[in-house]
Design an enzyme around this catalytic site. Structure first.
Site, PDB file in Angstrom:
ATOM      1  N   HIS A 166       0.842  -1.106   0.003  1.00 32.90           N
ATOM      2  CA  HIS A 166       0.106   0.034   0.334  1.00 32.90           C
ATOM      3  C   HIS A 166       0.877   1.448  -0.166  1.00 32.90           C
ATOM      4  O   HIS A 166       0.335   2.217  -0.375  1.00 32.90           O
ATOM      5  CB  HIS A 166      -0.823   0.102   1.175  1.00 32.90           C
ATOM      6  CG  HIS A 166      -2.500   0.385   0.958  1.00 32.90           C
ATOM      7  ND1 HIS A 166      -2.672   1.295  -0.085  1.00 32.90           N
ATOM      8  CD2 HIS A 166      -3.495   0.217   1.505  1.00 32.90           C
ATOM      9  CE1 HIS A 166      -3.891   1.644  -0.180  1.00 32.90           C
ATOM     10  NE2 HIS A 166      -4.419   1.000   0.880  1.00 32.90           N
TER      11      HIS A 166
ATOM     12  N   ASP B 224      -2.195   1.989  -4.904  1.00 25.36           N
ATOM     13  CA  ASP B 224      -3.492   2.128  -4.330  1.00 25.36           C
ATOM     14  C   ASP B 224      -4.363   1.150  -4.229  1.00 25.36           C
ATOM     15  O   ASP B 224      -4.442   0.395  -5.240  1.00 25.36           O
ATOM     16  CB  ASP B 224      -4.090   3.642  -4.993  1.00 25.36           C
ATOM     17  CG  ASP B 224      -2.960   4.682  -4.966  1.00 25.36           C
ATOM     18  OD1 ASP B 224      -2.514   4.881  -3.811  1.00 25.36           O
ATOM     19  OD2 ASP B 224      -3.151   5.535  -5.535  1.00 25.36           O
TER      20      ASP B 224
END
Length: 423
Positions: A395, A399
């Site tokens: 992450h 995204d």
């Protein structure tokens, strides 16, 4: 008689020390030239150390798990003649067996074939374990045991840390037939023994790698359900038509092809993240790591330039690399340099999994098993072959929306397989 001293060899790449993983000999053993004496583990590879001489082992220089400096005394062998007590020619490392620890390393260690090893044979037809004790075994061995109708907890493992190997299943069957009268009650006897297993060698490197990945990356997983009825029909058709001449296709080469096509629109997934330098490197070449379970642990051989391979080319390369990894014959180059990883437990794939990233990559695509389910298609309830993709992403780089769109793109390609080949 003289003494030949073998020192810890310089394995290269500026490595100053290595971990002694396992001895294959003991004091008093007679050894021959090229016989494997020990396994040592670097940060990147398990390496066999062979004997350059014939003789008798008179001293060992360390214990498994001990970190030894390059140039320190590894083993002393009594030989005919004057020996080499003061200085020893360092033996060349043999048969590097890589782990999925260092995708950055591209260099290949020159090697020569190691002497064949003898696999220990099970002593006795069965061994009792606690009912909730899970024996160590690879998915392939578990499936083999299931096919043979064998309870793995009754089989004594001869592999590292008691891991059950294919040979143990065969030995269990053979000895079970010759000892058919052995009391079944032995399988249900109470046990209060304990065993401590030192985490060393390849298992330690795998543990460190997994811990490092989960601590450094911001993992998140995304699961998508895919209707693979059409792709399975295509696969069956191609195998029927071309299987005899080109080889059988599994689902994996289709998944590799789907990755290649989807990555054209999502290049941020085919990347490596150097979190120390704070640099993301996106690559045009698609080097797909295919996670493979071996008797010594998880390995990740790499299908290089998957973007330039046909289905059958990918299938052949996957099969070749998997065999090399399971046999411990994969080279350093074959086990490093991946840009994205594909992991599958095959028939044992379950419904959902949360695969761990193969750092410094930013995406790993996990394949779960195919099951038949009733589905509603155009208002009708029909039986379809369904499969989940359970994938994980970093992450820090990827995204959530992009990850979902990427997996949905793979889903679209697999559900409409003709689009895999439309340019």
């Amino acid at each position: 008689m003289g003494t030949h001293v073998i020192k810890m060899p310089d394995i290269g790449e500026g490595i100053a020390e290595v971990e002694l993983s396992q001895w294959h000999v003991k004091v008093g053993d007679l050894v021959v030239e090229d016989q494997v004496l020990a396994d040592v583990m670097t940060d990147k590879a398990m390496v066999d150390i062979p004997s350059p001489v014939h003789g008798k082992v008179i001293a060992l220089g360390g214990q498994p798990g001990e970190v030894m400096a390059v140039g320190s005394v590894l083993i002393s062998i009594e030989v005919e003649g004057a020996g080499n007590l003061k200085e020893s020619d360092n033996p060349a490392p043999v048969a590097a067996k890589e782990t999925p620890v260092a995708p950055k390393v591209e260099a290949v260690v020159e090697s020569k074939p190691a002497a064949p090893r003898t696999t220990p044979v099970c002593q006795g037809p069965m061994v009792a374990r606690e009912a909730n004790e899970r024996p160590l075994a690879s998915p392939a061995v578990r499936k083999h045991a299931l096919d043979l109708g064998i309870q793995l907890r009754l089989v004594r493992g001869s592999g590292p840390a008691g891991r059950v190997l294919h040979e143990d299943l065969e030995a269990y069957l053979a000895q079970g037939q010759s000892n058919a009268s052995a009391p079944v009650a032995a399988a249900y006897a109470q046990r209060n023994d304990e065993e401590q297993i030192q985490v060393i060698g390849m298992r330690r490197k795998i543990a460190q790698r997994m811990q490092d990945a989960t601590q450094r990356a911001a993992h998140f997983s995304y699961v998508e359900e895919i209707d693979v009825t059409a792709i399975e029909e295509l696969r069956a058709h191609l195998n029927e038509k071309h299987g005899a001449s080109r080889g059988k296709l599994t689902l994996l080469p289709f998944l590799v092809r789907a990755l290649v096509v989807a990555l054209r629109d999502f290049p941020q997934m085919n990347a490596r993240y150097d979190d120390e330098a704070q640099v993301i490197t996106r690559l045009g070449a698609v080097h797909v790591g295919v996670a493979t379970q071996s008797d010594v642990g998880l390995m990740v051989p790499v299908v290089r330039h998957a973007e330039a391979r046909s289905l059958w080319d990918s299938a052949a390369e996957i099969a070749r690399l998997a065999t090399a990894a399971r046999n411990g014959k994969a080279s350093r180059d074959e086990l490093s340099g991946s840009t994205i990883t594909l992991t599958s437990l095959g028939a044992l794939g379950g419904i959902v999994s949360t695969p761990v990233l193969n750092l410094p990559e930013v995406a790993i695509v996990g394949v779960n098993k195919i099951v038949e389910r009733p589905m509603v298609v155009k208002g009708q309830v029909v039986i379809r072959k369904m499969m989940n993709l359970s994938s994980s992403f970093d992450h820090r780089v990827v995204d959530g929306m992009d990850a979902a769109l990427f997996i949905q793109a793979i889903r679209g390609l697999l559900e409409q397989p003709a689009t895999l080949f439309v340019e």
